[in-house]
Design an enzyme around this catalytic site. Structure first.
Site, short mmCIF file in Angstrom:
data_model
loop_
_atom_site.label_atom_id
_atom_site.label_comp_id
_atom_site.label_asym_id
_atom_site.label_seq_id
_atom_site.Cartn_x
_atom_site.Cartn_y
_atom_site.Cartn_z
N LYS A 40 -7.86 -0.44 -30.07
CA LYS A 40 -7.17 -0.37 -28.90
C LYS A 40 -6.41 1.18 -28.61
CE LYS A 40 -6.88 -0.79 -24.21
NZ LYS A 40 -8.23 -0.95 -23.49
N GLY A 67 -6.71 -0.12 -18.26
CA GLY A 67 -5.61 0.37 -17.59
C GLY A 67 -3.97 0.49 -19.22
N CYS A 124 -8.26 8.71 -20.57
CA CYS A 124 -8.82 7.12 -20.38
C CYS A 124 -8.60 7.84 -18.63
CB CYS A 124 -7.70 6.69 -20.44
SG CYS A 124 -7.89 5.09 -20.01
N ASN A 187 -16.28 9.40 -23.57
CA ASN A 187 -15.22 7.87 -22.58
C ASN A 187 -16.01 7.45 -21.90
OD1 ASN A 187 -13.33 6.13 -22.53
ND2 ASN A 187 -11.66 7.49 -23.11
N THR A 188 -15.62 6.54 -20.96
CA THR A 188 -16.15 6.03 -19.67
C THR A 188 -16.24 7.18 -18.05
OG1 THR A 188 -14.10 4.95 -18.80
CG2 THR A 188 -15.53 3.53 -20.41
N GLY A 213 -21.66 1.56 -20.61
CA GLY A 213 -23.23 0.57 -21.21
C GLY A 213 -24.23 1.34 -20.96
N GLY A 239 -21.44 5.68 -26.16
CA GLY A 239 -22.07 5.31 -24.55
C GLY A 239 -22.93 5.09 -24.81
N GLY A 240 -23.22 3.70 -24.19
CA GLY A 240 -24.24 3.13 -24.11
C GLY A 240 -25.52 2.03 -25.13
N GLY A 261 -19.68 -0.31 -27.59
CA GLY A 261 -18.60 -1.36 -27.40
C GLY A 261 -19.08 -1.85 -26.24
#
Ligand SMILES: Cc1cc2nc3c(=O)[nH]c(=O)nc-3n(C[C@H](O)[C@H](O)[C@H](O)COP(=O)(O)OP(=O)(O)OC[C@H]3O[C@@H](n4cnc5c(N)ncnc54)[C@H](O)[C@@H]3O)c2cc1C
Ligand SMILES: Cc1cc2nc3c(=O)[nH]c(=O)nc-3n(C[C@H](O)[C@H](O)[C@H](O)COP(=O)(O)O)c2cc1C
Ligand code: FES
Lengths: 301, 264
Positions: A40, A67, A124, A187-188, A213, A239-240, A261
């Site tokens: 993390k 967060g 982030c 990243n997301t 995802g 990523g996914g 992830g």
């Protein structure tokens, strides 16, 4: 195979932020078939993160607004020490700072631990209220932070980029020029929102969050492909990815290793073992001798 | 992807005592004793709660008012909406031989549910020890009397039943009778003591653990237990005696909201 000088049994890696920081879950994930684990993201001080709901599912994947919950660099690195004590496994320690000076302090701390690799979370999306725009969207910040960290780090440094930048390949080139040893991406995505129509409210307490995802995989593949054309340093693709074929595709697009992830949510921890077996089955059928033979094989039409 | 969120009105609120209320919702929930749901109070947050009971068309939870989230919930009325997801986690086993149940405080809801389910499944012999600080903190006394062959009460102040802890009463019961399994749910220190007694008598047992939980689905890592990376929200919260052997932090430490290890 090898990644940034480390010998790893498989290219599969735990993505940062999944199952947190405890040494025992990191060890368990390696035992379950991963080649590397990312912690993390750790900040200088402990962080509680956002109130729940911090995670919401939708048909294409997940939205999260954790967060950056973490126990802080000091306690986090104690876990990393425990992870390495009498245990074989490659660790990537992810860190998050509010400015270059904080990143440097974090990098120094990581360098004085037994961590193998350092990942800079420049991307982030869930802390913009506090830290404003992610650094990965700002060319001058990428250069500033990566070169400041590079100057103090003995261990290889990965810069984690965001899919939200206008020109991700350009950002990767800047990170490489500033001395990054590798790129982690993506990243997301977004911010996205999941809505509860009965309550007429977003499901996440924080209203919106980063999308991950299966639905971000096509974007990740394209961006990794773009970046692979532009840089010479290895890419940790993420990523996914939910299965062996996804991982193969990502390596063909240019990733040297692949982080998983959200699929841990869908398939449980067993995702590492299954994905590895699925990759091996593909490689056997199609005559690839080694994972590294897959890297960057993609030919454009 | 799993989509198990539901938004529902509260259909009933029952006052159990000054700080505990039972909230009932109308929906059919395939849940077993020991499982939990994540409950969202809009604008406030989301927290885990054990399931007290399910019927074909409803489920309920007993909740203690101890902080900001539960305070906000306690301000709500019948008709107000909340949202839930779940049920999550592993339930108690369904052993129906000679059963002892030991509970403490507001951790008793899963045991009440378990007693009901075991009774319906034709349990051979069921004894319950219900412990609380004082008479006013005791929960479900008539229900346990209904479901159990013997129902014993222990209060710290002796205001009802035996004066002392449920573990002391448990020890006496185990001295008198034999059991096939013990189900334990209570504060962790109490459970620690209870497991020591259960081991002395060589009876297999299961405990219902609590850890700080944020996602409930094995993603965030807040509930992970050392040293084997046991993911309590998915692989627990009910843990059997063999697994408990491996959870070295049981009764010793837990992780706070940031993930830092703190003494229990
Ligand atoms: C599997 C499980 C089942 C539970 N079942 C019940 C139940 O049936 N009835 C009931 O009253 N309570 C139950 N709890 C505890 C409940 O989730 C918390 O006590 C409650 O959310 C406190 O909320 P608060 O904001 O009002 O208090 P706060 O002031 O925020 O917290 C008070 C204390 O509650 C605990 N707590 C707070 N947040 C959490 C969390 N996210 N996860 C775990 N513990 C927390 C901590 O020990 C904290 O010190 C359960 C917890 C777990 C993990
Ligand atoms: C719950 C959750 C928490 C995350 N936390 C972090 C984090 O702390 N640091 C980080 O760099 N990325 C974090 N990410 C992003 C992931 O590491 C990964 O880049 C992203 O989810 C895309 O991969 P996936 O589709 O396989 O999930 C998080 C993602 C999720 C779903
Ligand atoms: S509560 Fe998130 S992993 Fe268990």
């Amino acid at each position: 195979m090898q990644f940034l000088g480390k010998e790893i049994p498989s290219p599969l890696t735990l993505a940062s932020g999944i199952l947190g920081i405890s040494f025992s879950s990191l060890q368990r994930i390696i035992r379950d078939g991963a080649g590397m684990v990312t912690t993390k993201s750790l900040s200088l001080e402990p962080r509680i993160g956002h109130e729940g709901p911090i995670i919401a599912e939708f048909d294409g994947g997940l939205i999260n607004s954790v967060g950056l919950t973490n126990p802080g660099i000091q306690d986090g690195l104690l876990e990393v020490e425990k992870f390495h004590k009498e245990f074989e496994g490659v660790s990537i320690v992810s860190v998050f700072g509010g400015n270059a000076a904080e990143f440097v302090r974090l990098a120094k701390a990581v360098n004085s631990s037994s961590a193998d690799l350092l990942e800079l979370n420049l991307s982030c999306p869930n802390v913009e209220d506090e830290f404003k725009r992610p650094f990965a969207l700002m060319p001058e910040k990428i250069t500033e932070i990566v070169s400041a960290v590079g100057a103090v780090s003995q261990i290889p440094v990965l810069a984690k980029l965001s899919p939200n930048a206008y020109d991700v390949a350009e950002m990767a080139t800047l990170a490489e020029a500033a001395g990054a040893d590798g790129i982690t991406m993506i990243n997301t995505l977004g911010h996205g929102m999941v809505i509860d129509a009965i309550a007429r409210r977003p499901v996440l307490r924080n209203n919106f969050g980063g999308i991950s995802g299966p639905c971000i995989k096509p974007l990740a593949l394209k961006l990794i492909h773009d970046v692979y054309q532009k840089v010479d340093i290895p890419i940790l693709g993420t990523g996914g990815v939910s299965n062996g074929l996804d991982a193969v595709e990502m390596m063909m697009a240019g990733a040297s290793a692949v982080a998983i992830g959200s699929a841990v949510y869908e398939r449980g921890l067993d995702v590492f073992r299954s994905t590895r077996l699925e990759m091996e089955a593909f490689m056997e059928t199609h005559d690839y001798a080694d994972y590294s033979d897959l890297i960057g094989l993609l030919e454009e039409n | 992807m799993k989509r198990d969120r539901q938004t529902l009105p509260i259909v009933a609120i029952r006052e159990e005592n000054v700080s505990l209320r039972t909230f009932t919702f109308e929906t059919s929930l395939q849940a077993l004793p020991g499982q939990f749901i994540m409950l969202t109070v809009f604008s406030q947050g989301e927290k885990p709660f054990s399931i007290l009971d399910v019927t074909e068309s409803s489920f309920s939870m007993t909740i203690k008012n101890i902080g900001p989230f539960t305070e906000r919930l306690f301000q709500m009325d019948v008709g107000d909406i909340i949202s839930i997801r779940g049920p999550y986690g592993q339930p108690f086993s369904q052993e129906t031989g000679r059963i002892l149940m030991v509970g403490g405080g507001y951790a008793t809801p899963p045991l009440r549910f378990q007693a009901k389910v075991l009774r319906e499944a034709g349990v051979r012999y069921l004894v319950n020890v219900n412990g609380a600080r004082s008479e006013t903190d005791l929960l479900y006394v008539p229900d346990f009397m209904d479901y159990c062959d013997r129902s014993l009460i222990a209060t710290d102040d002796g205001s009802q039943g035996y004066r002392g802890t449920s573990v002391a009463v448990m020890q006496d019961v185990l001295g008198e009778e034999s059991f096939d399994r013990i189900y334990i749910s209570g504060p962790e220190k109490m459970m620690k003591a209870a497991t020591t007694v259960a081991r002395q008598f060589g009876v297999p047992f299961e405990v219902n653990l609590e850890r700080y939980m944020k996602c409930g689905v094995g993603v965030c890592g807040s509930c992970v237990m050392d040293p084997h990376g046991f993911i309590l929200c998915m692989e627990g919260p009910v843990v059997d005696h063999k697994t408990l052997d491996k959870l070295e932090e049981f009764g010793v430490s837990h992780r706070d909201k940031t993930g830092r290890i703190t003494a229990l």
